[in-house]
Design a protein around this motif. Structure first.
Motif, PDB file in Angstrom:
ATOM      1  N   SER A 102       1.029  -1.307   0.196  1.00 40.52           N
ATOM      2  CA  SER A 102      -0.012  -0.017  -0.080  1.00 40.52           C
ATOM      3  C   SER A 102       0.489   1.188   0.194  1.00 40.52           C
ATOM      4  CB  SER A 102      -1.219   0.115   1.038  1.00 40.52           C
ATOM      5  OG  SER A 102      -1.292  -1.097   1.630  1.00 40.52           O
ATOM      6  N   GLY A 103       1.705   1.058  -1.098  1.00 42.58           N
ATOM      7  CA  GLY A 103       3.166   2.520  -0.305  1.00 42.58           C
ATOM      8  C   GLY A 103       3.704   2.117   0.406  1.00 42.58           C
ATOM      9  N   VAL A 104       4.367   1.662   0.652  1.00 42.12           N
ATOM     10  CA  VAL A 104       4.583   1.981   2.406  1.00 42.12           C
ATOM     11  C   VAL A 104       5.888   0.734   1.776  1.00 42.12           C
ATOM     12  CG1 VAL A 104       5.148   1.674   4.588  1.00 42.12           C
ATOM     13  CG2 VAL A 104       3.051   2.530   4.262  1.00 42.12           C
ATOM     14  N   PHE A 105       7.274   1.142   1.450  1.00 35.59           N
ATOM     15  CA  PHE A 105       8.229   0.129   1.774  1.00 35.59           C
ATOM     16  C   PHE A 105       9.004   0.080   3.234  1.00 35.59           C
ATOM     17  CE2 PHE A 105       8.034   2.394  -1.784  1.00 35.59           C
ATOM     18  CZ  PHE A 105       8.579   1.428  -2.960  1.00 35.59           C
ATOM     19  N   THR A 106       9.191  -1.617   3.023  1.00 32.64           N
ATOM     20  CA  THR A 106       9.839  -1.573   4.752  1.00 32.64           C
ATOM     21  C   THR A 106      11.084  -2.213   4.467  1.00 32.64           C
ATOM     22  OG1 THR A 106       7.274  -2.100   5.659  1.00 32.64           O
ATOM     23  CG2 THR A 106       9.737  -3.345   6.508  1.00 32.64           C
ATOM     24  N   PHE A 107      12.078  -1.714   5.544  1.00 32.49           N
ATOM     25  CA  PHE A 107      13.404  -1.614   5.264  1.00 32.49           C
ATOM     26  C   PHE A 107      13.542  -3.792   5.956  1.00 32.49           C
ATOM     27  CE2 PHE A 107      12.956   2.279   5.615  1.00 32.49           C
ATOM     28  CZ  PHE A 107      13.616   3.076   4.971  1.00 32.49           C
ATOM     29  N   PRO A 114       9.386   7.372  15.501  1.00 30.19           N
ATOM     30  CA  PRO A 114       9.303   7.596  17.295  1.00 30.19           C
ATOM     31  C   PRO A 114       7.673   8.242  17.211  1.00 30.19           C
ATOM     32  CG  PRO A 114      11.263   7.180  17.307  1.00 30.19           C
ATOM     33  CD  PRO A 114      11.566   7.714  15.906  1.00 30.19           C
ATOM     34  N   SER A 115       8.024   9.866  16.194  1.00 26.21           N
ATOM     35  CA  SER A 115       7.184  10.397  15.836  1.00 26.21           C
ATOM     36  C   SER A 115       6.944  10.809  14.783  1.00 26.21           C
ATOM     37  CB  SER A 115       8.264  12.043  16.467  1.00 26.21           C
ATOM     38  OG  SER A 115       8.751  11.922  17.227  1.00 26.21           O
ATOM     39  N   GLY A 116       6.269   9.613  13.790  1.00 26.91           N
ATOM     40  CA  GLY A 116       5.451   9.706  12.952  1.00 26.91           C
ATOM     41  C   GLY A 116       6.555   9.642  11.930  1.00 26.91           C
ATOM     42  N   TYR A 117       5.649   9.917  11.002  1.00 29.59           N
ATOM     43  CA  TYR A 117       5.976  10.114   9.359  1.00 29.59           C
ATOM     44  C   TYR A 117       6.486  11.734   9.957  1.00 29.59           C
ATOM     45  CZ  TYR A 117       5.446   5.707   6.909  1.00 29.59           C
ATOM     46  OH  TYR A 117       5.022   4.320   6.706  1.00 29.59           O
ATOM     47  N   ASP A 118       7.980  11.909   9.096  1.00 33.37           N
ATOM     48  CA  ASP A 118       8.786  12.873   8.849  1.00 33.37           C
ATOM     49  C   ASP A 118       8.854  12.929   7.133  1.00 33.37           C
ATOM     50  OD1 ASP A 118       9.939  15.857   9.702  1.00 33.37           O
ATOM     51  OD2 ASP A 118      11.533  14.324   9.528  1.00 33.37           O
ATOM     52  N   THR A 119       8.873  14.248   6.755  1.00 28.53           N
ATOM     53  CA  THR A 119       9.257  14.589   5.279  1.00 28.53           C
ATOM     54  C   THR A 119      10.897  14.652   5.583  1.00 28.53           C
ATOM     55  OG1 THR A 119       7.331  15.333   4.537  1.00 28.53           O
ATOM     56  CG2 THR A 119       9.261  15.661   3.398  1.00 28.53           C
ATOM     57  N   ARG A 120      11.522  14.023   4.851  1.00 26.49           N
ATOM     58  CA  ARG A 120      12.763  14.589   4.711  1.00 26.49           C
ATOM     59  C   ARG A 120      13.612  15.389   3.464  1.00 26.49           C
ATOM     60  NH1 ARG A 120      15.511  10.272   9.010  1.00 26.49           N
ATOM     61  NH2 ARG A 120      13.355   9.962   9.526  1.00 26.49           N
ATOM     62  N   GLY A 124       9.058   2.175   8.595  1.00 26.06           N
ATOM     63  CA  GLY A 124       8.889   2.588   6.911  1.00 26.06           C
ATOM     64  C   GLY A 124       8.830   3.664   5.822  1.00 26.06           C
ATOM     65  N   ALA A 125       8.759   3.844   5.098  1.00 25.52           N
ATOM     66  CA  ALA A 125       9.355   4.794   4.028  1.00 25.52           C
ATOM     67  C   ALA A 125       8.275   5.016   3.322  1.00 25.52           C
ATOM     68  CB  ALA A 125      10.524   4.797   2.976  1.00 25.52           C
ATOM     69  N   ARG A 126       7.844   6.142   2.837  1.00 21.57           N
ATOM     70  CA  ARG A 126       6.521   6.586   1.514  1.00 21.57           C
ATOM     71  C   ARG A 126       6.897   7.387   0.979  1.00 21.57           C
ATOM     72  NH1 ARG A 126       1.883   7.879   6.018  1.00 21.57           N
ATOM     73  NH2 ARG A 126       2.197  10.335   6.077  1.00 21.57           N
ATOM     74  N   PHE A 127       6.472   7.564  -0.142  1.00 19.20           N
ATOM     75  CA  PHE A 127       6.417   8.932  -1.193  1.00 19.20           C
ATOM     76  C   PHE A 127       5.654   9.195  -1.758  1.00 19.20           C
ATOM     77  CE2 PHE A 127       9.451   5.373  -1.505  1.00 19.20           C
ATOM     78  CZ  PHE A 127      11.105   6.206  -1.269  1.00 19.20           C
ATOM     79  N   LEU A 128       4.733  10.917  -1.361  1.00 23.03           N
ATOM     80  CA  LEU A 128       3.908  11.317  -1.894  1.00 23.03           C
ATOM     81  C   LEU A 128       4.046  12.178  -3.050  1.00 23.03           C
ATOM     82  CD1 LEU A 128       3.816  10.555   2.050  1.00 23.03           C
ATOM     83  CD2 LEU A 128       2.119  12.705   1.710  1.00 23.03           C
TER      84      LEU A 128
END
Length: 241
Positions: free
Chosen positions: A134-139, A171-177, A207-211
């Protein structure tokens, strides 16, 4: 006290008993620290225990006849412990690349890319590889990871800007990098851009995701292709967390 025979020969040198780890043949005032000998073996001992052994083939033994395995190296354990045989990380152990396989309609509000994502049958990878749902990449493992985004935009009509945001969970949820930004300057034209993020993945539950977001929507797309990378996402593990 024990009287030991000592032979001195002008041709063969000095010889005596072989000794042992607890009673070395050559020692100082400390009775259980010194050098002892075996069949084609030299052994250094301290405190009555074998610490460093040189075998008949020149192999090095740590704490006795412990010669390690092929490809291993001696790893320091610090100032208060003996070194140990261990494996050295052989460069990059995890690397993977996924692509978008079809065009994605532009959206004015950032939305996660969830469809048409694949590694591709022609793309190789190192290690276990990433997994996607569902668009979430797991390491597959923790570590310091580099995430590279290549974006290509297409427009039936020219438009100002297309952006792909790289977001990583923590730890604090998704953050744009990182932002990968491009624009299409003419009707029927293309534009390209890229971004790099170096992230510390401390837990494999992250995980990582792309918007994606575009300044205009009708006839504006993020370009995808099933046969080669035009919009793609690369993951490389560079080191330990």
């Amino acid at each position: 006290s024990l009287i030991m025979a000592l032979n001195i020969n002008g041709t063969t040198g000095i010889s005596g008993v072989d000794g042992s780890a607890s009673a070395p043949a050559l020692k100082g005032t400390d009775s259980n620290t010194g050098v002892n000998f075996g069949s084609d073996v030299i052994d250094l001992s301290t405190g009555g225990s074998s610490r460093f052994k040189v075998g008949a083939a020149g192999q090095l033994g740590i704490a006795g006849a412990n010669y390690g395995n092929s490809g291993q190296a001696l790893l320091s354990q610090g100032a208060s412990a003996a070194p140990q045989w261990g494996n050295i990380s052989a460069g990059i152990t995890e690397a993977d690349c996924w692509r978008m396989t079809a065009n994605l309609q532009g959206v004015s509000t950032p939305a996660t890319i969830t469809t048409n994502l694949t590694r591709g049958s022609d793309i190789t990878y190192i290690g276990s590889g990433m997994t996607e749902s569902s668009g979430v990449f797991t390491f597959p493992v923790t570590g310091k990871w580099l995430i590279y985004v290549q974006v290509t935009a297409y427009g039936q009509y020219a438009y100002g800007k297309a952006t792909i945001y790289t977001q990583v969970d923590g730890p604090s949820g998704y953050d744009t990098r990182a932002h990968a930004v491009c624009n299409v300057s003419q009707n029927g034209g293309y534009g390209g851009g890229s971004s790099i993020a170096l992230v510390d993945v401390e837990n494999t539950s992250y995980g990582a995701r792309f918007l994606v977001q575009t300044s205009s929507t009708s006839g504006r797309f993020i370009h995808g292709d099933a046969n080669h990378n035009v919009t793609a996402f690369t993951f490389i593990r560079l080191g330990d967390t």
